[in-house]
Design a protein around this motif. Structure first.
Motif, PDB file in Angstrom:
ATOM      1  N   ALA A   1       0.773  -1.286   0.251  1.00 59.56           N
ATOM      2  CA  ALA A   1      -0.114   0.101  -0.013  1.00 59.56           C
ATOM      3  C   ALA A   1       0.949   1.207  -0.068  1.00 59.56           C
ATOM      4  O   ALA A   1       0.523   2.323  -0.627  1.00 59.56           O
ATOM      5  CB  ALA A   1      -0.831  -0.098   1.176  1.00 59.56           C
ATOM      6  N   ASN A   2       2.036   1.200   0.774  1.00 60.73           N
ATOM      7  CA  ASN A   2       2.911   2.422   0.897  1.00 60.73           C
ATOM      8  C   ASN A   2       3.839   2.568  -0.502  1.00 60.73           C
ATOM      9  O   ASN A   2       4.012   3.616  -0.813  1.00 60.73           O
ATOM     10  CB  ASN A   2       3.681   2.683   2.109  1.00 60.73           C
ATOM     11  N   THR A   3       4.204   1.676  -0.845  1.00 61.58           N
ATOM     12  CA  THR A   3       5.265   1.447  -1.983  1.00 61.58           C
ATOM     13  C   THR A   3       4.822   1.349  -3.364  1.00 61.58           C
ATOM     14  O   THR A   3       5.237   2.131  -4.080  1.00 61.58           O
ATOM     15  CB  THR A   3       6.307   0.531  -1.848  1.00 61.58           C
ATOM     16  N   ASP A   4       3.639   1.094  -3.563  1.00 61.63           N
ATOM     17  CA  ASP A   4       2.904   0.742  -4.798  1.00 61.63           C
ATOM     18  C   ASP A   4       1.471   0.646  -4.797  1.00 61.63           C
ATOM     19  O   ASP A   4       0.689  -0.316  -4.620  1.00 61.63           O
ATOM     20  CB  ASP A   4       3.581  -0.622  -5.431  1.00 61.63           C
ATOM     21  N   PRO A   5       0.831   2.060  -4.217  1.00 58.18           N
ATOM     22  CA  PRO A   5      -0.511   1.967  -4.130  1.00 58.18           C
ATOM     23  C   PRO A   5      -1.432   1.286  -5.325  1.00 58.18           C
ATOM     24  O   PRO A   5      -2.498   0.865  -4.956  1.00 58.18           O
ATOM     25  CB  PRO A   5      -0.953   3.329  -3.922  1.00 58.18           C
ATOM     26  N   GLY A   6      -1.008   1.620  -6.433  1.00 61.81           N
ATOM     27  CA  GLY A   6      -1.702   0.883  -7.578  1.00 61.81           C
ATOM     28  C   GLY A   6      -1.766  -0.416  -7.645  1.00 61.81           C
ATOM     29  O   GLY A   6      -3.024  -0.941  -7.758  1.00 61.81           O
ATOM     30  N   PHE A   7      -0.733  -1.108  -7.477  1.00 59.35           N
ATOM     31  CA  PHE A   7      -0.884  -2.556  -7.329  1.00 59.35           C
ATOM     32  C   PHE A   7      -1.532  -2.952  -6.038  1.00 59.35           C
ATOM     33  O   PHE A   7      -2.116  -4.060  -6.156  1.00 59.35           O
ATOM     34  CB  PHE A   7       0.769  -3.033  -7.238  1.00 59.35           C
TER      35      PHE A   7
ATOM     36  N   SER B   1      -4.225  -1.648  -4.653  1.00 56.05           N
ATOM     37  CA  SER B   1      -5.462  -1.603  -5.068  1.00 56.05           C
ATOM     38  C   SER B   1      -5.815  -2.897  -6.182  1.00 56.05           C
ATOM     39  O   SER B   1      -7.105  -3.372  -5.885  1.00 56.05           O
ATOM     40  CB  SER B   1      -5.732  -0.236  -5.684  1.00 56.05           C
ATOM     41  N   ASP B   2      -5.035  -2.967  -6.929  1.00 59.51           N
ATOM     42  CA  ASP B   2      -5.462  -4.265  -7.825  1.00 59.51           C
ATOM     43  C   ASP B   2      -5.342  -5.562  -7.056  1.00 59.51           C
ATOM     44  O   ASP B   2      -6.540  -6.302  -7.392  1.00 59.51           O
ATOM     45  CB  ASP B   2      -4.354  -4.404  -9.173  1.00 59.51           C
ATOM     46  N   LEU B   3      -4.643  -5.544  -6.120  1.00 59.31           N
ATOM     47  CA  LEU B   3      -4.780  -6.894  -5.336  1.00 59.31           C
ATOM     48  C   LEU B   3      -6.020  -6.744  -4.590  1.00 59.31           C
ATOM     49  O   LEU B   3      -6.614  -7.878  -4.289  1.00 59.31           O
ATOM     50  CB  LEU B   3      -3.574  -7.007  -4.493  1.00 59.31           C
ATOM     51  N   PHE B   4      -6.372  -5.731  -3.900  1.00 60.51           N
ATOM     52  CA  PHE B   4      -7.632  -5.718  -3.158  1.00 60.51           C
ATOM     53  C   PHE B   4      -8.766  -6.070  -4.162  1.00 60.51           C
ATOM     54  O   PHE B   4      -9.795  -6.800  -3.768  1.00 60.51           O
ATOM     55  CB  PHE B   4      -7.916  -4.256  -2.450  1.00 60.51           C
ATOM     56  N   ALA B   5      -8.797  -5.479  -5.139  1.00 56.63           N
ATOM     57  CA  ALA B   5      -9.763  -5.670  -6.335  1.00 56.63           C
ATOM     58  C   ALA B   5      -9.999  -7.219  -6.633  1.00 56.63           C
ATOM     59  O   ALA B   5     -10.998  -7.812  -6.723  1.00 56.63           O
ATOM     60  CB  ALA B   5      -9.729  -4.684  -7.273  1.00 56.63           C
ATOM     61  N   ALA B   6      -8.663  -7.670  -6.817  1.00 56.80           N
ATOM     62  CA  ALA B   6      -8.551  -9.198  -7.070  1.00 56.80           C
ATOM     63  C   ALA B   6      -9.080 -10.066  -6.035  1.00 56.80           C
ATOM     64  O   ALA B   6      -9.867 -11.028  -6.190  1.00 56.80           O
ATOM     65  CB  ALA B   6      -7.254  -9.689  -7.484  1.00 56.80           C
ATOM     66  N   ALA B   7      -8.944  -9.754  -4.819  1.00 56.10           N
ATOM     67  CA  ALA B   7      -9.396 -10.422  -3.627  1.00 56.10           C
ATOM     68  C   ALA B   7     -11.018 -10.407  -3.587  1.00 56.10           C
ATOM     69  O   ALA B   7     -11.662 -11.479  -3.411  1.00 56.10           O
ATOM     70  CB  ALA B   7      -8.714 -10.216  -2.333  1.00 56.10           C
ATOM     71  N   SER B   8     -11.471  -9.382  -3.866  1.00 56.58           N
ATOM     72  CA  SER B   8     -13.013  -9.086  -3.931  1.00 56.58           C
ATOM     73  C   SER B   8     -13.659  -9.813  -4.800  1.00 56.58           C
ATOM     74  O   SER B   8     -14.782 -10.363  -4.957  1.00 56.58           O
ATOM     75  CB  SER B   8     -13.090  -7.720  -3.808  1.00 56.58           C
ATOM     76  N   ARG B   9     -13.004  -9.719  -6.078  1.00 53.36           N
ATOM     77  CA  ARG B   9     -13.391 -10.762  -7.192  1.00 53.36           C
ATOM     78  C   ARG B   9     -13.567 -12.065  -6.987  1.00 53.36           C
ATOM     79  O   ARG B   9     -14.355 -12.929  -7.307  1.00 53.36           O
ATOM     80  CB  ARG B   9     -12.532 -10.336  -8.651  1.00 53.36           C
ATOM     81  N   HIS B  10     -12.535 -12.440  -6.344  1.00 48.75           N
ATOM     82  CA  HIS B  10     -12.374 -13.957  -6.017  1.00 48.75           C
ATOM     83  C   HIS B  10     -13.335 -14.392  -5.252  1.00 48.75           C
ATOM     84  O   HIS B  10     -14.157 -15.333  -5.329  1.00 48.75           O
ATOM     85  CB  HIS B  10     -10.956 -14.439  -5.485  1.00 48.75           C
ATOM     86  N   GLU B  11     -13.867 -13.716  -4.097  1.00 44.93           N
ATOM     87  CA  GLU B  11     -14.981 -14.156  -3.063  1.00 44.93           C
ATOM     88  C   GLU B  11     -16.114 -13.750  -3.731  1.00 44.93           C
ATOM     89  O   GLU B  11     -16.944 -14.820  -3.644  1.00 44.93           O
ATOM     90  CB  GLU B  11     -14.668 -12.893  -2.010  1.00 44.93           C
TER      91      GLU B  11
END
Length: 88
Positions: A65-71, A73-83
């Motif tokens: 989150a601190n070093t690469d916020p775009g990545f 946010s992509d990971l958060f979105a992927a986790a939500s899509r997975h669920e």
């Protein structure tokens, strides 16, 4: 002219041999693949496995989150899509 004709015949024969070998290899591979039994289908993931996997991805996203916020946010979105894709 004779030398050229002879050379072409040799090249054609060599090409035909390689082509025949390739076709035989593909054919035998296809026969072997079709003669094997189909692999067993994997069990669908359980509710707990899906939640655990999404949790791990979210933990990884927090680390980025601190070093690469775009990545992140992509990971958060992927986790939500997975669920969501598994109805969790």
């Amino acid at each position: 002219m004779t030398t050229t004709t002879l050379h072409l015949d040799v090249e054609r024969a060599r090409f035909a041999k390689h082509a025949l070998t390739a076709v035989e290899s593909i054919w035998s591979g296809a026969v072997r693949a079709l003669s094997r039994p189909a692999p067993a289908l994997a069990e669908p993931p359980t509710h707990e496995q899906i939640v655990r996997e999404a949790h791990r991805v979210r933990e990884l996203a927090r680390r980025y989150a601190n070093t690469d916020p775009g990545f992140a946010s992509d990971l958060f979105a992927a986790a939500s899509r997975h669920e969501e894709s598994h109805g969790v």
